[in-house]
Scaffold this active site. Structure first.
Site, PDB file in Angstrom:
ATOM      1  N   ASP A 580       1.275  -1.322  -0.217  1.00  0.00           N
ATOM      2  CA  ASP A 580       0.073  -0.223  -0.028  1.00  0.00           C
ATOM      3  C   ASP A 580       0.853   1.012  -0.133  1.00  0.00           C
ATOM      4  OD1 ASP A 580       0.959  -1.018   2.526  1.00  0.00           O
ATOM      5  OD2 ASP A 580      -0.585  -0.297   3.524  1.00  0.00           O
ATOM      6  N   GLN A 582       3.573   1.278  -1.759  1.00  0.00           N
ATOM      7  CA  GLN A 582       4.043   1.607  -2.625  1.00  0.00           C
ATOM      8  C   GLN A 582       2.731   2.452  -3.867  1.00  0.00           C
ATOM      9  OE1 GLN A 582       5.524  -2.415  -3.903  1.00  0.00           O
ATOM     10  NE2 GLN A 582       6.826  -2.552  -2.587  1.00  0.00           N
ATOM     11  N   CYS A 583       1.717   1.687  -3.443  1.00  0.00           N
ATOM     12  CA  CYS A 583       0.758   2.722  -4.075  1.00  0.00           C
ATOM     13  C   CYS A 583       0.258   3.679  -3.846  1.00  0.00           C
ATOM     14  CB  CYS A 583      -0.058   1.549  -5.465  1.00  0.00           C
ATOM     15  SG  CYS A 583      -1.670   1.383  -4.520  1.00  0.00           S
ATOM     16  N   THR A 584       1.114   4.548  -3.605  1.00  0.00           N
ATOM     17  CA  THR A 584       0.192   5.891  -2.601  1.00  0.00           C
ATOM     18  C   THR A 584      -1.061   5.400  -2.275  1.00  0.00           C
ATOM     19  OG1 THR A 584       0.534   7.531  -4.379  1.00  0.00           O
ATOM     20  CG2 THR A 584       2.742   7.643  -2.763  1.00  0.00           C
ATOM     21  N   VAL A 585      -1.634   5.590  -1.217  1.00  0.00           N
ATOM     22  CA  VAL A 585      -2.596   4.899  -1.372  1.00  0.00           C
ATOM     23  C   VAL A 585      -3.254   6.732  -0.705  1.00  0.00           C
ATOM     24  CG1 VAL A 585      -4.903   4.444   1.106  1.00  0.00           C
ATOM     25  CG2 VAL A 585      -2.851   3.022  -0.491  1.00  0.00           C
TER      26      VAL A 585
END
Lengths: 717, 717
Positions: A580, A582-585
């Site tokens: 999470d 990594q894919c800036t939540v």
């Protein structure tokens, strides 16, 4: 207009019948409407004051057709050279300039509600005034004043308009005693001499454009043409006098419209009541007295002329068929759609200036070259908002590909961009921006931004060095840099380069439900000692510092950068991030908000006289600067959706900043890329240099290979 | 694995050589990874705790190939029925279930850094414990415990993994005295009886899945198979005993891996040191004693076995080729891209829940049917943000076409949508949303929203009535209505319908640099008198009312609607708007901000237990409610870019509101569409009804025609 003539009996022209004038007709070139659109967009805005026009006409010259009064693109004021259109068009024998006036309204309703009778009367009164004042003798074209009302719908490129050729109505009306071809009235010698004189008049740039003149024919049959102002010289002699005018009309039975005000002028100004007139017409560009007419008219001075407030009625609205209705032309189809798109897009912005911010500088935005570092959730939205602001030059940098999860949040990509492993974001974004607005000048650059604390293998040093140089070149060649990456350390190198070149940098960062948008301050002037005005801040002190600085109004100190309030140097934050991270939540609404604020902040900076040096303002603070057209220019904007709140902050540069401090910049200026490479390869270097807490070691890229490990497994025991 | 065998000498099988076991090999079905992905997304989230697995294997049955341990989709826990996988797979003779455990990490780094030796030891210790506790006698599959470590990269659909088949290393190791085909060891009768017994064992659902067993052959050559727990019954008699196991191995020269822990079990648990074992193998689904092997092994109790902390070492990581390296499989290509897109899009949202808001209800968003009234600057951005939130059902209503000026600000359109007069916005938007995300269920509806104070010609009444009914049907069939039109009066009818049905309505409106985003309150319950709790507000009082209401914490009063603070009813604001008012001029950043806030507000409402009835909260106010997962739920959000500031407001319903007051709603409930038509056709009606100041008369549409006007112009005088 033949149909509109009370068909004269054969004898009509021989007896005292009512004098009929063939109506003037208008012809508007498409170029006129294009020019009007440009004028409206670039100059007039929503200003509705009347616009001076120049119409063009010439004597009748082709059989069976009357000449029109033409409006061409040059009929409108030249935005560049402010010369009056009239002057600029003297001397063209086929473009006799006539003064006109245009009332162009902003709305259809306004157009419909124009008081036409009144407007017509106003122009007629000008004519009367010019007659009485004698101005007509200096400039006879004033007798042909015309009037146009129009509504230019620039959204649909449709134009509604109506012409009027104002004529004074004198009472009693003029009567016609005779009307015959000139050759039937004049002797051969007279005719020949008149032809020669007319041709000379028409061929001289001084007289070619003068539509009213006096012909005097002496006893030797010699004809001379004189301007109206020579009237007094003509009175004395016993020569035959003809009052000539360029007649656009082709009818043998009637004179053209210009004679109408001419007779009125002669009667009111010179008090003549029996007037011999010459309808000057041509063939093949030469005087032709077979088609030119000579007539005798009786006109008497109006009974009420003596009265102080003598105001003759006015007529002259152009007919459409046999009724009075506006004309309508739509150019949308005729125009290049891409040009249409550009004009249409500009329109909104110009309307914004006209309506809300007259001092708004749109050109600085239109010409600004913007560099977007990162074309993800933030980058896509920043690009779109820049598009809305009229920014045309965008360079997009990203090393990634469009993944399946991107399109729903990254507004420049579609499902197709995800197929076959995904398009390169930088390329796809550049292409898709052109698909939205073909006039965009976009370039996509596939490049990863080198990061400090990410040591690079020897064999990659050369290419990373290339990237560093490329990035620096890009920053040098652009006006504004947007920092929209999703890691802290990828912001370091651009920050360094920008602060070393005092380049405007706008930084946007997202949390889960909070956002930060900030502009970096100018870099330290390494040569000057003023940089000692800096003070050490950390994040927590910033707020306090602001209040202080606001009290003493100290604005000399540099604004901080993204790293100024850090107590650690940029580190490798990508390793070991969970999925999470990594894919800036973030909440989906966050990126559009932050991106929009970033662009609006840019608009404010570019419209601020101090630009990058402008001090940071705080909402509702005493320095809150309403003198700026777009409002205050803050340093930082922080907001959170969990409270739907937003605030402005101010933070100053730190002398131990790893990206913009004097120490770092001096080192960079001295050692250039060597310094950069050292920062990249030696996680502790920036710390050593600035004395910050230790950098995390980078895990770097490691390829799993257990050959070198002792393996307790055994096949045999 | 033949290459990995120390090629035994011909005589090896006759003398005491080291006993070699053919390694177990793994085979993972694609379905397993799909199921794992789903499990990760829907259930596990970022939880990294180990997952129980069931592997499947069977006795060797095809020549020249050993059987693998297979992982299938059903190897993972069934999210629906929580039955342990083991139980659910008993009885399938070709899918002998074996217990395993999966360590799936969230990051590649985490995967690489797993302490493999330790994990292996842990599983081996379980085996040892089960041996010592006797559990193995109850469930012999425990001897085959296996271990998988993996990293599932759900963004790229690639999976890295490694298997281990833990084996206890006993010291000294076992030696092999002999190994021969069973038929060479047994008499014909014994072989026949053993075959029959094995086939019976393998055909009974009770025993088919039990891979270890005891064969006893009595003096009559009758063979019997017994489970391990019957060991004591076997000890007494003098029968020949064989220790049998399902042997996946195909080699004539070696037994398979399962024998390894089996021998250890027999030695440690039953203290036997000379063991005759049966490698049970099949052909065509039947016992085959020609390929089955019988061997004699010597194994001695480890010296240190007696010690309290006896922990034999463990081995068993699967080799990849001849080295130890993880396996890698990428399924991206193998998957339907549209399904990939859906999973990928859901991932971000699920990550958001896992990481930030565990109580977030994503399904209520995923299933919410949203109606967007207006697909312009606001509508496009609202649709995009809804997309980001995982909303899948959108209906878009607009009557306009995409104009040349739209794409730069309206993020769902491109240049192509403007060509040839422009696509219909509703249709283009619905289509382009699918192009962004194929799973969207969008519908575009081309319809103008009837407006009060816009009288309609008799011949159009029927169609307008149709529109009114259509709009009402749409609102009834949706869960959330977004009001995103650019005129005040077009907001009236939707407001009326929504408040009559207590439908969630979110309203966004833009000024030049300021915005308003608000949710409407629930409608009055016409039947109940409570509506008298309303109080008259006008805009200015609203702020005050808020503070008061916050003090006494009164939450029974209804929240206001867009018209509640008006002192005029909706009027015809479209006539006579100048160009710039027509194309609502706003700063480009404004619409994305307001649209995003509108959607975030919706997310909060749908996640709030009280939904539309939730009282309005104010940032930093005492009622500021952090108990809600997404933060406070305000009534109104107002902001201005000129100060980069934003605030929350609270306003209550007004009893003289023209859209949501009891008076109006009662009238509508009584007279339905007649009431609506009256409001549309009679500009003063709503005023008469609610007692508001007079409505402006509508100019309506009027086509310019001057025939009926007196025209003073004359051709003749």
């Amino acid at each position: 207009m033949a149909s509109r003539q009370a068909s004269p009996s054969p004898s009509a022209s021989m007896s005292g019948s009512l004098l009929q004038f063939d109506r003037f007709q208008s012809l508007v070139d498409v170029g006129f409407w294009h020019r009007l659109s440009v004028l409206k967009l670039d100059t007039l805005g929503i200003d509705q004051s009347p616009v001076p026009l120049v119409g063009f006409f010439a004597p009748h010259s082709r059989a069976h057709v009357s000449n029109h009064l033409n409006l061409l693109s040059e009929s409108l004021p030249d935005p560049v050279k402010n010369a009056s259109p009239l002057e600029t068009h003297l001397g063209n024998r086929n473009k006799c300039p006539v003064p006109g006036i245009l009332y162009n309204t902003n709305t259809l309703e306004g157009f419909k509600e124009l008081d036409r009778d009144n407007l017509l009367q106003i122009e007629a009164n000008k004519i009367l005034a010019d007659i009485q004042s004698g101005r007509v003798e200096e400039d006879s074209t004033l007798l042909l004043r015309f009037l146009v009302i129009s509504f230019a719908d620039l959204k649909t490129w449709s134009f509604r308009y109506l012409f009027a050729f104002p004529a004074l109505v004198v009472d009693p009306p003029a009567t016609l005693l005779s009307l015959q071809p000139a050759t039937q009235i004049l002797s051969a010698e007279e005719a020949e001499s008149l032809s020669a004189a007319c041709n000379e008049w028409r061929s001289s740039s001084l007289t070619a454009g003068i539509p009213f003149f006096i012909v005097s024919i002496n006893s030797d049959s010699r004809a001379t043409l004189r301007p109206l102002k020579d009237w007094e010289f003509c009175q004395g002699d016993q020569n035959k006098l003809l009052f000539g005018f360029y007649d656009p009309c082709h009818l043998k039975t009637n004179p053209g419209w210009p004679l109408r005000n001419f007779l009125t002028f002669i009667c009111l100004r010179w008090k003549l009541q029996k007037i011999r007139f010459l309808c000057y017409r041509e063939r093949l560009g030469l005087a032709n007295l077979d088609v030119s007419l000579i007539g005798d008219a009786l006109i008497s001075i109006p009974k009420d002329f003596g009265e102080p407030q003598y105001i003759p009625k006015a007529v002259g609205w152009e007919r459409n068929g046999n009724k009075l209705a506006f004309r309508h032309i739509c150019l949308a189809e005729s125009m290049d759609p891409q040009r249409l798109a550009v004009s249409a897009a500009d329109l909104n912005l110009k309307l914004m200036r006209w309506r809300a911010v007259p001092s708004l500088n749109l050109d600085v935005l239109k010409t600004a070259k913007c560099l977007l570092l990162g074309v993800g959730t933030l980058g896509c939205q920043v690009a779109r908002t820049l598009l809305g602001w009229g920014v045309r030059k965008l360079t997009l940098v990203d090393s990634g590909r469009v993944s399946m999860s991107n399109p729903v949040r990254q507004s420049l990509y579609t499902f197709d961009d995800c197929l076959n492993g995904g398009q390169l974001k930088a390329i796809a974004a550049a292409r898709n921006l052109k698909a939205i607005f073909p006039a965009m000048e976009t370039e996509g650059i596939v490049m990863a931004i080198p990061m400090p604390g990410h040591p690079i293998p020897a064999q990659e040093t050369a290419s990373v060095l290339e990237d560093c140089k490329h990035l620096q070149t890009l920053i040098t060649s652009h006006d504004v840099v947007f920092l929209l990456t999703d890691t802290r350390e990828s912001r370091w190198l651009p920050t360094l380069f920008c602060s070393s070149e005092n380049k405007i940098l706008i930084n946007a960062a997202l949390g889960f439900d909070s956002y930060l948008v900030m502009r970096h301050g100018a870099g330290p002037d390494v040569s000057s000692p003023n940089t000692n005005h800096e003070c050490r801040d950390d994040g927590t002190e910033v707020a306090l510092m602001n209040k202080l600085s606001l009290k003493d109004g100290d604005t000399r100190r540099r604004l901080g950068c993204y790293f100024c309030s850090d107590v650690v140097a940029p580190i490798d934050s990508t390793s070991n991030r969970t999925l999470d991270q990594q894919c800036t939540v973030t909440r989906p609404g966050l990126a559009p908000i932050a991106a929009s604020l970033a662009v609006e902040l840019m608009a404010n900076i570019l419209n601020h006289p101090d630009g990058i040096y402008a001090s940071g303002e705080i909402a509702n603070s005493i320095t809150s600067n309403s003198s700026q057209p777009l409002g205050i220019l803050p340093h930082q904007i922080r907001g959170t959706i969990s409270l739907f709140s937003q605030m402005t902050l101010l933070g100053y540069s730190s002398s131990s900043c790893t990206a913009c401090s004097d120490t770092v910049l001096s080192e960079f200026k001295e050692r250039g890329m060597d310094f950069v490479l050292q920062a990249i390869n030696h996680p502790t270097y920036l710390e050593d240099l600035t004395g910050l807490t230790e950098l995390k070691k980078s895990a770097g890229e490691f390829e799993l290979d257990w050959d070198d490990e002792t393996d307790d497994d055994a096949d045999v025991q």
